[in-house]
Write an enzyme that holds these catalytic residues in place. Structure first.
Site, PDB file in Angstrom:
ATOM      1  N   PHE A 170     -10.109 -15.848   2.100  1.00 22.66           N
ATOM      2  CA  PHE A 170      -9.073 -14.886   2.456  1.00 22.66           C
ATOM      3  C   PHE A 170      -9.449 -13.516   1.913  1.00 22.66           C
ATOM      4  CE2 PHE A 170      -7.282 -19.052   2.463  1.00 22.66           C
ATOM      5  CZ  PHE A 170      -6.439 -19.065   3.563  1.00 22.66           C
ATOM      6  N   LYS A 171      -9.552 -12.555   2.819  1.00 20.14           N
ATOM      7  CA  LYS A 171      -9.814 -11.171   2.429  1.00 20.14           C
ATOM      8  C   LYS A 171      -8.489 -10.423   2.514  1.00 20.14           C
ATOM      9  CE  LYS A 171     -12.481  -7.085   3.817  1.00 20.14           C
ATOM     10  NZ  LYS A 171     -13.314  -6.503   4.905  1.00 20.14           N
ATOM     11  N   ILE A 172      -7.932 -10.123   1.359  1.00 20.44           N
ATOM     12  CA  ILE A 172      -6.610  -9.513   1.292  1.00 20.44           C
ATOM     13  C   ILE A 172      -6.766  -8.010   1.073  1.00 20.44           C
ATOM     14  CG2 ILE A 172      -4.369  -9.529   0.151  1.00 20.44           C
ATOM     15  CD1 ILE A 172      -5.085 -12.164   1.567  1.00 20.44           C
TER      16      ILE A 172
END
Length: 309
Positions: A170-172
């Protein structure tokens, strides 16, 4: 192709897509970009992302770049291919091509088109499930960024990770990234294999404190970002904070003043690429902005500023 099980961590910057002055793909320049990034000591490379100007590339150019980049990197570092598309069928086809070419991971934003066309949570879940079928044993990273206009709650992201096992990264990049990363890690548990931040690593220290294990910066200064990550991972938080404070003015200038054009300007100055051209309707940096960028870059001396000299 069977890929060994591997957890991806560290610095995985986005490769810019170099163009000639008249807007054509500069394929030799692309190879030089990739070689420079490997020499920067990166832990991985992302291609065809938003900072690669993916929204200005034709489908044929995408195919050319996937084949060129994977062949040229030759497994020296893992390569993530961005495969976002509103169409589930197109996204799945892009993921299948990336997998066949040897990509380590696929990255996708949730399906959206403009401000008015976006899927609901059930549609997003089905979208990623179908994409995962095309991914096979290749993991998927969800890019949670303001650009999509899609609100992905922590509860939904954790559900997505549990119900679609390929979705492990997950790239937040949303406002309050550290808070969201911390909540996602707590809610998702072991299903959250790779919590990353992005946005040029502008909130990196807070995000590392929250549990991020990777960052997807630009290719401007990953050689100077990596020591921050390594110090923090090995328990030397004071050293990490000091190293980060030294480079933060340049990261801030990149993020707030230049965007994706910063890496190209520095790489052109450093002899990595011949032109820092971007495709219309994007415009070149104002000369004063470019000068300010290079002034800050010279103070910290990233490899990209001297790699080709």
């Amino acid at each position: 192709m069977t890929r060994p099980s591997r957890r991806y961590t560290g610095v995985h910057p986005v490769a810019p897509t170099p163009f000639t002055d008249d807007g054509a793909l500069d394929l030799d320049g692309q190879r030089r970009v990739l070689d420079c990034m490997v020499d920067q000591g990166v832990d991985g490379i992302a291609i065809l992302a938003n900072y690669s100007e993916q929204f200005l590339l034709t489908d044929a150019e995408r195919d050319t770049l996937v084949d060129l980049c994977l062949a040229h990197v030759r497994g020296r570092v893992p390569v993530t291919v961005t495969c976002s598309h509103f169409s589930t069928a197109v996204a799945a086809a892009r993921v299948a091509k990336a997998r066949a070419a040897g990509a380590a991971m696929a990255m996708l934003m949730p399906p959206y088109h403009g401000t008015g066309l976006r899927a609901d949570e059930a549609g997003i879940l089905a979208h990623f499930a179908r994409v995962a079928d095309a991914a096979g044993d290749m993991p998927i990273m969800v890019q949670d960024a303001p650009l999509s206009g899609v609100q992905l709650s922590v509860a939904f992201l954790a559900k997505l990770a549990r119900e679609v096992p390929a979705v492990r990264y997950f790239k937040i990049e949303m406002p309050g990234t550290a808070t969201k990363l911390r909540a996602l890690i707590e809610t998702g548990g072991a299903a959250i294999e790779g919590p990353f931040d992005g946005e040029e690593s502008i909130t990196l220290m807070a995000d590392l404190d929250a549990g991020a294990t990777g960052t997807m910066s630009s290719a401007l200064l990953p050689d100077l970002i990596k020591p921050v990550v390594v110090h923090h991972r090995e328990g030397r938080r004071r050293e990490a904070a000091s190293a980060y404070a030294r480079i933060l003015p340049l990261i801030n200038y990149e993020n707030r003043q230049c965007g994706l054009r910063a890496t190209k300007a520095v790489m052109m100055e450093g002899g990595v690429i011949r032109s820092d051209a971007v495709r219309h309707p994007l415009e070149a940096l104002h000369p004063a902005t470019r000068a300010g960028l290079l002034e800050l870059a010279r103070e910290v001396d990233p490899l990209a500023l001297r790699w080709g000299r």
